[in-house]
Design a protein around this motif. Structure first.
Motif, mmCIF file in Angstrom:
data_model
loop_
_atom_site.group_PDB
_atom_site.id
_atom_site.type_symbol
_atom_site.label_atom_id
_atom_site.label_comp_id
_atom_site.label_asym_id
_atom_site.label_seq_id
_atom_site.Cartn_x
_atom_site.Cartn_y
_atom_site.Cartn_z
ATOM 1 N N ILE A 450 0.838 -1.203 0.000
ATOM 2 C CA ILE A 450 0.000 0.000 0.000
ATOM 3 C C ILE A 450 0.869 1.247 0.000
ATOM 4 O O ILE A 450 0.597 2.230 -0.721
ATOM 5 C CB ILE A 450 -0.949 -0.018 1.216
ATOM 6 C CG1 ILE A 450 -1.878 -1.232 1.136
ATOM 7 C CG2 ILE A 450 -1.741 1.278 1.298
ATOM 8 C CD1 ILE A 450 -2.801 -1.367 2.327
ATOM 9 N N GLU A 451 1.948 1.234 0.782
ATOM 10 C CA GLU A 451 2.850 2.392 0.833
ATOM 11 C C GLU A 451 3.560 2.593 -0.497
ATOM 12 O O GLU A 451 3.725 3.730 -0.970
ATOM 13 C CB GLU A 451 3.872 2.193 1.959
ATOM 14 C CG GLU A 451 4.870 3.322 2.105
ATOM 15 C CD GLU A 451 4.247 4.616 2.569
ATOM 16 O OE1 GLU A 451 4.844 5.672 2.317
ATOM 17 O OE2 GLU A 451 3.160 4.569 3.180
ATOM 18 N N VAL A 452 3.981 1.503 -1.126
ATOM 19 C CA VAL A 452 4.643 1.615 -2.425
ATOM 20 C C VAL A 452 3.676 2.145 -3.480
ATOM 21 O O VAL A 452 4.034 2.994 -4.312
ATOM 22 C CB VAL A 452 5.223 0.255 -2.851
ATOM 23 C CG1 VAL A 452 5.867 0.349 -4.229
ATOM 24 C CG2 VAL A 452 6.249 -0.237 -1.836
ATOM 25 N N GLN A 453 2.426 1.674 -3.448
ATOM 26 C CA GLN A 453 1.433 2.155 -4.407
ATOM 27 C C GLN A 453 1.135 3.633 -4.174
ATOM 28 O O GLN A 453 0.964 4.407 -5.133
ATOM 29 C CB GLN A 453 0.155 1.334 -4.284
ATOM 30 C CG GLN A 453 -0.909 1.671 -5.323
ATOM 31 C CD GLN A 453 -0.439 1.426 -6.736
ATOM 32 O OE1 GLN A 453 0.011 0.330 -7.075
ATOM 33 N NE2 GLN A 453 -0.528 2.460 -7.576
ATOM 34 N N ARG A 454 1.080 4.041 -2.917
ATOM 35 C CA ARG A 454 0.873 5.466 -2.618
ATOM 36 C C ARG A 454 2.027 6.306 -3.143
ATOM 37 O O ARG A 454 1.815 7.401 -3.680
ATOM 38 C CB ARG A 454 0.725 5.637 -1.105
ATOM 39 C CG ARG A 454 0.635 7.074 -0.647
ATOM 40 C CD ARG A 454 0.421 7.160 0.861
ATOM 41 N NE ARG A 454 0.603 8.519 1.340
ATOM 42 C CZ ARG A 454 1.766 9.036 1.718
ATOM 43 N NH1 ARG A 454 2.858 8.273 1.688
ATOM 44 N NH2 ARG A 454 1.851 10.283 2.135
ATOM 45 N N CYS A 455 3.245 5.792 -2.994
ATOM 46 C CA CYS A 455 4.399 6.521 -3.516
ATOM 47 C C CYS A 455 4.341 6.609 -5.045
ATOM 48 O O CYS A 455 4.660 7.644 -5.628
ATOM 49 C CB CYS A 455 5.681 5.834 -3.058
ATOM 50 S SG CYS A 455 7.191 6.676 -3.539
ATOM 51 N N LEU A 456 3.916 5.529 -5.690
ATOM 52 C CA LEU A 456 3.777 5.552 -7.145
ATOM 53 C C LEU A 456 2.744 6.582 -7.582
ATOM 54 O O LEU A 456 2.937 7.275 -8.601
ATOM 55 C CB LEU A 456 3.379 4.159 -7.638
ATOM 56 C CG LEU A 456 4.513 3.157 -7.879
ATOM 57 C CD1 LEU A 456 3.948 1.777 -8.127
ATOM 58 C CD2 LEU A 456 5.390 3.596 -9.029
ATOM 59 N N ASP A 457 1.634 6.699 -6.853
ATOM 60 C CA ASP A 457 0.611 7.697 -7.202
ATOM 61 C C ASP A 457 1.171 9.109 -7.086
ATOM 62 O O ASP A 457 0.887 9.975 -7.936
ATOM 63 C CB ASP A 457 -0.598 7.533 -6.282
ATOM 64 C CG ASP A 457 -1.329 6.221 -6.515
ATOM 65 O OD1 ASP A 457 -1.138 5.632 -7.597
ATOM 66 O OD2 ASP A 457 -2.058 5.770 -5.597
ATOM 67 N N MET A 458 1.974 9.368 -6.050
ATOM 68 C CA MET A 458 2.567 10.701 -5.902
ATOM 69 C C MET A 458 3.542 11.000 -7.039
ATOM 70 O O MET A 458 3.592 12.127 -7.554
ATOM 71 C CB MET A 458 3.280 10.813 -4.553
ATOM 72 C CG MET A 458 2.344 10.913 -3.363
ATOM 73 S SD MET A 458 3.207 11.389 -1.836
ATOM 74 C CE MET A 458 4.258 9.979 -1.597
ATOM 75 N N ILE A 459 4.332 10.002 -7.427
ATOM 76 C CA ILE A 459 5.291 10.217 -8.511
ATOM 77 C C ILE A 459 4.546 10.477 -9.825
ATOM 78 O O ILE A 459 4.917 11.369 -10.613
ATOM 79 C CB ILE A 459 6.228 9.008 -8.640
ATOM 80 C CG1 ILE A 459 7.052 8.834 -7.365
ATOM 81 C CG2 ILE A 459 7.152 9.171 -9.841
ATOM 82 C CD1 ILE A 459 7.854 7.559 -7.322
ATOM 83 N N GLY A 460 3.491 9.696 -10.087
ATOM 84 C CA GLY A 460 2.691 9.937 -11.287
ATOM 85 C C GLY A 460 2.043 11.302 -11.272
ATOM 86 O O GLY A 460 1.966 11.986 -12.309
#
Length: 845
Positions: A450-460
């Motif tokens: 979940i944390e990695v996916q949240r980080c991916l959303d911020m980068i996108g």
């Protein structure tokens, strides 16, 4: 004793009391490191063994007087010095000037005790097919492999440091030299990373880092896969891959410190061996059998692959944070320059001051400027301002034009060509990390999906915001050019009201009005530096809510089959994006904090995979030993592990030397045992030899210090009634006697057991087999400290007196060269005598 067998290199008179550690001698250079304390702060000084000082630097925070150096270790490539501190932290210093290169905080509630740096000695596997593409271990198809195929991003400009008078005129190597300011983002300080390598993420190297005309040499890989290990009083071991990538803390069942640590050299089992120590009845008890610590994840490539991903992500995040800071400084200004954003409000405020000189009511500069734009007529105050103000001179307008144009151009190019591609590359890396979080073989890395996916959303989201930023900067630059063209036209009219031939206006009235309305008093660019981090969903900026590949293909097929699907509507509602949060500084900070947390958690996987096996039970359960006459004390305890050749049975052998002293006698107890944990079953068998410290005529001498020199000899420092000597003693062939000990035991009990059997006549003590010795000049009384280097061509010993003010450096190899020369001279003399005698016999015949 023979007092001149070794040659003296130098007798150094130290300027302040210093101390020397066992690892002070550099393994591959004629250098020795000393530690002193001046003004409540530890200072390291590097000396040549010939007596010249290279540098000295203060170590630790200037405001902290409680910080001490507890251990040092030399890097395998010989270019860095690792230093363990108390309070706990580890620093790396350059061997060239002592400058601190990096610092690693250690999270523990006790003090560090020792530091080691193990070189990877596993044989490199030779590939059947040569690696013609030079992948360097990068897996084809991975994110790092993809980054290598992308064009290089522009390098980061070197940050200039302001120099003070102290920096300019201080002596080289002075401890008062000011430390450079650290501009690293807070989230990057504790980010686990390998050595700095911008090419890992396709970032061009700085031109200043390249030496013009230098030949391209092979990269030094001595630090590759090396392990820097530190130990604390609680028995935890903190390991760093390549000396820089922290892998967390490993511990064993019993929370006790240990005295030594060795790296097992088996290519298939990289084990750590240690000897736990506890204090029982005010006396130390150290396990004689080692405890093995198996860091199982080091057997695979997962740790290095994750370290490379972490390092690449850190390079990109550092790249983004630096560029975002540079953009903010360009727009708002810094300590040494004025920002381009302040020039427009300054122009408007100066005009309003001029209005107040002509009118006594509230100034309205924007109203007069708009009136001039629409009607072409100037008010009296505006006419005077355009005609005579210093802010509307040709030079001032040109400076304004240049500053804003350069700033907006840099904002546009940096956002579009540098930070946005960096976001794309970081997105690739975090996508691979997301895959790691879903696979069971990477469970030890504890990656939160979940944390990695949240980080991916911020980068996108950052990728969208930075491209949006570039578009806004491009539009702002176009409007500003129209505005500055209009100001120049009106200024020319105000200065020459009677002129009939003026150049025709080239500006767009609507764009000028748009700039005055939205950007003159406060620019729209401010929205990318103020407010909160962007958190908008995709549909808020016009993107479909479901943007998967399947939905996009479905929409494309429908558009191709139904012409009405793409019909243009007459009334299209335009989305208002001005109120949306889009602060890039806060967004990059959030990305950095999230990525740092993810990689810091995964870096401890190696320690979480460690398994400890205790060689024996607690040392306190050892059997009681017979009492000895006199009070024996331990002078020193040193260990050495030697790797045996295959014809000798293979494996490793540990030699343990324990110096024991009483009021009237001294002895050296040497123990030899195979270095394997838990392999021996009670009774434990050891090879033991006891060396009595006495001369041939029975005169006893005191044993002060000693250490293993090489695989054959050890060096000891002894004191006789006449002088203090440095002597070499062979320990390889001493006629060892086998000693069987029943039950768990400790080193201390083993030494007492041996001495008790010697007094009882059950074991025989042999005379100390001293090979050579030299009388020391600087150590006449008190205790001494010893540091040795037994490598070929670097065979030296450094002896420091008890006061820490005199150090004598001894060349232990020079005597061998002298003996070889003397041996050659004697052989040549014998040949000459034989030749002359044969000639005489020929003459007689």
């Amino acid at each position: 004793m023979n007092g001149d067998a070794f040659s003296s290199l130098a007798l150094i008179q130290l300027p302040s009391p210093s101390r020397i550690l066992n690892a002070s001698c550099c393994p591959d250079k004629d250098l020795v490191l000393l530690i002193s304390r001046i003004g409540g702060q530890d200072r390291m000084s590097l000396w040549k063994v010939q007596g010249q000082k290279k540098w000295d630097v203060n170590v630790g925070a200037e405001a902290s007087e409680s910080e001490h150096i507890v251990g040092i270790a030399w890097s395998p490539d010989g270019q860095s010095i690792a230093v363990a501190h108390d309070p706990p932290r580890i620093t790396l210093h350059s061997i060239q000037d002592g400058r601190e290169q990096s610092s690693f905080p250690v999270e523990c509630d006790t003090r560090l005790t020792s530091l080691w740096w193990f070189k990877d000695e596993r044989p490199q596997k030779k590939a059947i097919i040569p690696d013609i593409f030079k992948r360097n271990g990068v897996i084809t198809g991975s994110s790092l492999y993809t980054l290598r195929t992308l064009p290089l991003l522009d390098h980061l400009a070197e940050e200039s440091q302001s120099l003070t008078a102290t920096d300019l005129f201080a002596f080289q190597g002075s401890a008062t030299k000011a430390k450079p300011k650290k501009t690293v983002h807070d989230a990057l300080v504790n980010w686990p990373t390998l050595a700095h390598d911008p090419t890992l993420t396709s970032i061009a190297a700085s031109p200043q880092a390249k030496t013009p005309g230098a030949e391209i040499d092979d990269v030094d890989l001595d630090n590759l896969d090396s392990i820097l290990a530190a130990a604390d009083e609680a028995g935890r071991i903190y390991t760093l891959l390549d000396g820089c990538f922290p892998m967390g803390a490993a511990s064993y069942a019993s929370p006790a410190p240990f005295t030594t640590l060795f790296m097992h050299k088996d290519p298939l089992e990289p084990l750590l061996f240690l000897h736990p120590m506890i204090v029982l009845d005010s006396r130390p008890c150290t396990d004689v059998l080692p405890t093995t610590l198996d860091i199982r994840l080091l057997r695979e490539r997962h740790v290095r692959d994750f370290a490379r991903l972490s390092s690449a992500a850190r390079e990109l995040v550092h790249y983004m944070t630096r560029l975002t800071k540079d953009m903010r400084d360009v727009w708002y200004g810094g300590e040494s320059h004025t920002g381009a954003r302040l020039l427009g409000p300054k122009f408007l405020s100066e005009f309003e001051k001029k209005q107040q000189e002509f009118r006594q009511y509230q100034a309205a500069g924007m109203l007069d400027l708009t009136h001039l734009l629409v009607t072409g007529k100037c008010t009296e105050s505006l006419l005077d301002f355009l005609a005579s103000s210093e802010h509307t001179s040709d030079r001032a307008l040109q400076r304004w034009d240049s500053a804003v144009t350069e700033a907006l151009t840099k904002l546009r190019d940096t956002s579009e060509r540098r930070i946005a591609p960096a976001c794309q590359r970081l997105h690739l890396i975090m996508e691979e990390v997301l895959g790691w979080s879903q696979l069971p073989q990477y469970a030890l890395f504890n990656l939160d999906r979940i944390e990695v996916q949240r980080c991916l959303d911020m980068i996108g989201r950052g990728l969208i915001v930075f491209n949006w930023f570039a578009t806004a900067a491009r539009e702002e630059l176009m409007r500003f050019r129209e505005f500055i063209s209009w100001v120049r036209h009106e200024t020319a009219r105000a200065r020459n009201p009677a002129a009939t031939e003026l150049p025709p206006p080239t500006h767009d009235l609507l764009e000028v009005n748009n700039f005055m309305e939205h950007s003159l008093a406060g620019s729209v660019i401010d929205g990318w530096f103020i407010g909160g981090a962007p958190s908008f969903p995709p549909f808020a900026i016009g993107m479909p809510a479901q943007s998967s590949l399947t939905s996009v293909l479905a929409r494309a097929r429908k558009a191709a089959s139904d012409p009405n699907f793409v019909a243009i509507g007459l009334n299209i509602e335009r989305l208002d994006h001005r109120k949306m949060e889009r602060n890039v500084s806060v967004l990059v900070d959030d990305i950095a904090a999230s990525c740092s947390k993810i990689f810091a958690t995964g870096a401890g996987a190696a320690s979480r995979s460690s398994v400890a096996v205790r060689g024996q039970q607690d040392a306190g359960e050892a059997q009681p030993t017979p009492a000895l006459s006199g009070h024996m004390r331990s002078a020193f305890t040193k260990e050495r592990v030697i790797r045996r050749e295959e014809d000798q049975g293979g494996g490793q052998v540990q030699y343990l030397a324990m110096g024991l002293c009483a009021e009237d006698r001294s002895a050296l107890c040497v123990v030899r045992q195979p270095y394997a944990a838990g392999s021996a079953a009670p009774p434990y068998n050891f090879d033991v030899a006891v060396l009595s410290c006495s001369t041939a005529d029975g005169t006893a001498y005191e044993l002060l210090e000693g250490d293993f020199f090489d695989d054959q000899d050890m060096l000891i420092v002894v004191r006789t009634p006449e002088a203090v000597y440095l002597a070499s003693v062979g320990y390889h062939d001493l006629g060892y006697q086998t000693l069987a000990v029943h039950g768990a035991t400790s080193r201390e009990n083993l030494a007492l057991e041996v001495m008790g059997r010697c007094e009882a006549g059950e074991m025989a003590a042999v005379e100390m087999p001293i090979k050579k010795s030299r009388r020391l000049v600087g150590c006449r009384s008190g205790a001494v400290s010893l540091a040795v280097n037994g490598r070929p061509n670097r065979r030296v010993a450094c002896v420091l007196d008890g006061a820490g003010t005199k150090m004598e450096c001894i060349d232990v190899e020079g005597d061998e060269e002298d003996e070889d020369e003397e041996g050659e001279e004697e052989a040549e003399g014998q040949r000459e005598e034989e030749g002359s005698s044969s000639m005489m016999e020929g003459d007689e015949t």
